[in-house]
Write a protein that holds these residues in place. Structure first.
Motif, PDB file in Angstrom:
ATOM      1  N   LEU A 138       6.653 -17.920  -9.218  1.00 51.10           N
ATOM      2  CA  LEU A 138       6.960 -16.551  -9.611  1.00 51.10           C
ATOM      3  C   LEU A 138       6.642 -15.527  -8.526  1.00 51.10           C
ATOM      4  N   ALA A 139       6.018 -15.968  -7.439  1.00 51.10           N
ATOM      5  CA  ALA A 139       5.551 -15.039  -6.412  1.00 51.10           C
ATOM      6  C   ALA A 139       6.672 -14.233  -5.781  1.00 51.10           C
ATOM      7  N   GLY A 140       7.872 -14.777  -5.760  1.00 54.66           N
ATOM      8  CA  GLY A 140       8.996 -14.080  -5.159  1.00 54.66           C
ATOM      9  C   GLY A 140       9.714 -13.132  -6.092  1.00 54.66           C
ATOM     10  N   GLN A 141       9.249 -13.018  -7.332  1.00 55.75           N
ATOM     11  CA  GLN A 141       9.897 -12.138  -8.306  1.00 55.75           C
ATOM     12  C   GLN A 141       9.895 -10.692  -7.803  1.00 55.75           C
ATOM     13  N   PHE A 142      11.000  -9.998  -8.038  1.00 57.41           N
ATOM     14  CA  PHE A 142      11.100  -8.610  -7.596  1.00 57.41           C
ATOM     15  C   PHE A 142      10.355  -7.715  -8.578  1.00 57.41           C
ATOM     16  N   ILE A 143       9.257  -7.140  -8.120  1.00 60.69           N
ATOM     17  CA  ILE A 143       8.447  -6.256  -8.955  1.00 60.69           C
ATOM     18  C   ILE A 143       8.365  -4.894  -8.286  1.00 60.69           C
ATOM     19  N   PHE A 144       8.803  -3.892  -9.009  1.00 63.70           N
ATOM     20  CA  PHE A 144       8.884  -2.512  -8.525  1.00 63.70           C
ATOM     21  C   PHE A 144       7.973  -1.671  -9.423  1.00 63.70           C
ATOM     22  N   ASP A 145       6.829  -1.270  -8.895  1.00 60.97           N
ATOM     23  CA  ASP A 145       5.827  -0.522  -9.642  1.00 60.97           C
ATOM     24  C   ASP A 145       6.089   0.975  -9.441  1.00 60.97           C
ATOM     25  N   VAL A 146       6.496   1.664 -10.505  1.00 61.88           N
ATOM     26  CA  VAL A 146       6.912   3.062 -10.357  1.00 61.88           C
ATOM     27  C   VAL A 146       5.786   4.057 -10.623  1.00 61.88           C
ATOM     28  N   GLN A 147       4.549   3.586 -10.728  1.00 68.72           N
ATOM     29  CA  GLN A 147       3.436   4.525 -10.848  1.00 68.72           C
ATOM     30  C   GLN A 147       2.200   3.986 -10.136  1.00 68.72           C
ATOM     31  N   THR A 148       1.951   4.491  -8.940  1.00 68.22           N
ATOM     32  CA  THR A 148       0.758   4.104  -8.188  1.00 68.22           C
ATOM     33  C   THR A 148       0.130   5.356  -7.577  1.00 68.22           C
ATOM     34  N   HIS A 149      -1.160   5.248  -7.229  1.00 60.77           N
ATOM     35  CA  HIS A 149      -1.918   6.392  -6.729  1.00 60.77           C
ATOM     36  C   HIS A 149      -2.931   5.958  -5.674  1.00 60.77           C
ATOM     37  N   PHE A 150      -3.292   6.855  -4.786  1.00 62.33           N
ATOM     38  CA  PHE A 150      -4.527   6.750  -4.017  1.00 62.33           C
ATOM     39  C   PHE A 150      -4.981   8.156  -3.654  1.00 62.33           C
ATOM     40  N   VAL A 151      -6.164   8.262  -3.078  1.00 64.88           N
ATOM     41  CA  VAL A 151      -6.796   9.552  -2.799  1.00 64.88           C
ATOM     42  C   VAL A 151      -6.610   9.913  -1.334  1.00 64.88           C
ATOM     43  N   ARG A 152      -6.362  11.190  -1.057  1.00 62.38           N
ATOM     44  CA  ARG A 152      -6.180  11.647   0.319  1.00 62.38           C
ATOM     45  C   ARG A 152      -7.486  11.568   1.113  1.00 62.38           C
ATOM     46  N   ASP A 153      -7.358  11.338   2.392  1.00 59.04           N
ATOM     47  CA  ASP A 153      -8.527  11.168   3.260  1.00 59.04           C
ATOM     48  C   ASP A 153      -9.381  12.425   3.373  1.00 59.04           C
ATOM     49  N   ASP A 154      -8.757  13.592   3.276  1.00 58.98           N
ATOM     50  CA  ASP A 154      -9.508  14.826   3.481  1.00 58.98           C
ATOM     51  C   ASP A 154     -10.007  15.440   2.176  1.00 58.98           C
ATOM     52  N   PHE A 155     -10.088  14.635   1.143  1.00 59.72           N
ATOM     53  CA  PHE A 155     -10.639  15.144  -0.125  1.00 59.72           C
ATOM     54  C   PHE A 155     -12.115  15.463   0.097  1.00 59.72           C
ATOM     55  N   ARG A 156     -12.507  16.696  -0.165  1.00 60.65           N
ATOM     56  CA  ARG A 156     -13.854  17.127   0.191  1.00 60.65           C
ATOM     57  C   ARG A 156     -14.632  17.722  -0.976  1.00 60.65           C
ATOM     58  N   GLN A 157     -14.142  17.553  -2.191  1.00 60.17           N
ATOM     59  CA  GLN A 157     -14.826  18.166  -3.324  1.00 60.17           C
ATOM     60  C   GLN A 157     -16.130  17.432  -3.650  1.00 60.17           C
TER      61      GLN A 157
END
Length: 500
Positions: A111-130
């Motif tokens: 199943l590793a070659g299955q086409f998987i398209f994840d339409v909701q992902t996130h990460f945090v910006r490097d300059d986040f300073r809060q």
């Protein structure tokens, strides 16, 4: 984000990295700091105990330590066997996958070659300073885990770990990077330029189209249409992301909520993006607490789909993708919602979404299942089956999209495996008119995992797979696995502190 856990709430939690069992499938709810996580349920405790027992018993048979077994395909199979024992036979898994060396790995390889398209992902910006965000890790180091490293940065949520979790530790082939608006813009995790810059960086590194990008639009904020014009001219996003609720973490004091069918506010936007050809609009809906009528008074209706039908009918060339499947339930065990479904056949707000194509005669409305599927699959997979079944029955399998809301929940591989194996129980199918979801690589699940998003975003699956299979990220993953790299099973954030 401006509404993180208070000091008193923090005392009730532990870091997910150290405070939760690193199961192949999470055995308790994980918070990214935006909410107080629910305690582990009795059923989740039973699942965790059984997974530990199987790891101790079966690890030696595979020539692995317990940790190695839990990171393997056989360990993943054991987790779903344990869930079936507790919740009933909802996941397609055989004992041989957990017990016999090579069986689970062969299935995973297939199943590793299955086409998987994840339409909701996130990460945090490097300059986040809060300081409010950085203090979380510092607090954890001081009060919970003196050995915790990296407490002065957010590397676990940043670009490098995102690439590893999404593309190396899972079968995800293509992802869409998203953002979110806040009444205080200094709290934005990624701004629109950074989202697009990440798209360019990953695709340049890979040598293929691995990442797509949102532009977040913010109706009612000063200059928001100028930002739309700028995005069309220079950023060229793949689609748009909006939050009708306004600030998603707390009822807006600035009144930043809005309706999709507001003709004066929104229809000029639809006309503009329709002419631009960037005509897919992704909207956060649902995910409000049980006391929403009180705690979100004056705002909660903006999180429902009451504004969707008219807008979709008036603008047939605009694709409306509703995130989280509009599921209302958030941060609560699904028992009450499941009982309501068993009695009425309805799931609050998700059923309303599923009925819109039939009621309004439209075919431009889609459902994305990020977070809603993840939390329900962990808490009670029967509810996950009811949720997915409701969306597929009402909207058609061709209008349900895969999303994981990662990297908040670690690698999305466990979510991928949960949907691959999930089947709607026969009695639920008969009672509610659901059709089977079918095999992991069957028509329904293949459409949800990637085919539908590919059509929406003009991705030619065969060509994309050809490029992805031979790109630099694929080479990195192959080298990583060959060198003995394994999925960490880590989740990042906070879990309810366990009682002694």
């Amino acid at each position: 984000m401006p509404h993180y856990l208070s000091p008193s709430e923090l005392k009730q939690t532990a870091p997910a990295e150290t405070g939760s069992f690193r199961s192949p499938v999470p055995t308790q709810i994980v918070s990214n700091g935006e909410f107080n996580p629910l305690p582990q349920t009795r059923e989740q405790q039973r699942v965790e105990t059984r997974i530990k027992e199987m790891a101790e018993q079966l690890g030696p048979r595979h020539g692995m330590s317990r940790r190695g077994f839990l990171a393997s395909s056989a360990g993943m199979a054991a987790a779903f066997l344990a869930m079936n024992e507790v919740f009933g036979p909802l996941f397609e898994v055989t004992a041989a996958e957990a017990q016999q060396p090579g069986v689970a790995a062969a299935r995973a390889d297939g199943l590793a070659g299955q086409f998987i398209f994840d339409v909701q992902t996130h990460f945090v910006r490097d300059d986040f300073r809060q300081d409010g965000l950085l203090d979380l890790a510092k607090y954890a180091k001081q009060h919970w885990n003196p050995a915790l490293a990296g407490e002065k940065d957010l590397a676990r949520f940043k670009f490098e770990n995102y690439v590893k979790e999404i593309y190396v530790d899972s079968d995800t082939k293509v992802a869409l990077l998203s953002g979110a608006p806040f009444d205080d813009p200094t709290w934005d995790l990624l701004n629109n330029d950074q989202i697009v810059a990440a798209r360019a960086a990953i695709n340049r590194i890979a040598g293929s189209r691995r990442l797509l990008a949102h532009t977040v639009f913010t109706p009612k904020k000063n200059g928001w249409m100028n930002e739309v014009d700028r995005a069309i001219a220079t950023l060229k996003p793949d689609s748009w992301k909006g939050y009708t609720i306004g600030d998603p973490l707390f009822p807006s004091k600035l009144g930043s909520f809005w309706r999709l069918d507001d003709e004066k506010l929104m229809y000029p936007f639809y006309e503009k993006i329709s002419k631009s050809g960037i005509n897919t609009v992704c909207i956060h809906k649902g995910l409000l607490p049980l006391d929403y009528e009180k705690s979100w008074a004056g705002a909660w209706e903006y999180a429902t789909v009451a504004d969707l039908g008219k807008a979709a009918k008036d603008w047939p060339k605009i694709n409306f993708v509703i995130y989280h499947g509009a599921l209302r339930a958030f941060l609560e065990p699904p028992a009450a919602a499941l009982a309501e479904f068993d009695q009425t056949g309805r799931i609050k707000w998700a059923t309303d979404l599923a009925e819109i194509p039939g009621k309004f005669g439209v075919n431009n409305v889609y459902a994305e299942i990020g977070t809603a599927f993840a939390n329900s699959a962990v808490a009670d997979p029967r509810f996950a089956a009811a949720f997915v079944g409701t969306l597929v029955r009402g909207m058609g399998a061709e209008r349900v999209l895969w999303g994981s809301d990662s990297v908040w929940y670690g690698s999305p591989q466990w979510q991928i495996e949960a949907l691959r194996r999930l089947e709607i129980p026969a009695e639920m199918q008969k009672k509610h008119g659901f059709r089977p979801l079918g095999p992991a690589d069957g028509m329904v699940k293949s459409a949800i995992f990637g085919g539908n998003a590919a059509s929406l975003y003009n991705v030619h699956v065969k060509a994309a797979l050809g490029a992805i299979t031979n790109d630099k990220i694929a080479a990195i993953r192959s080298e990583y696995v060959a060198a003995g790299g394994e999925r960490s099973n880590a989740r990042f954030g906070y879990v309810a502190r366990r009682s002694a």
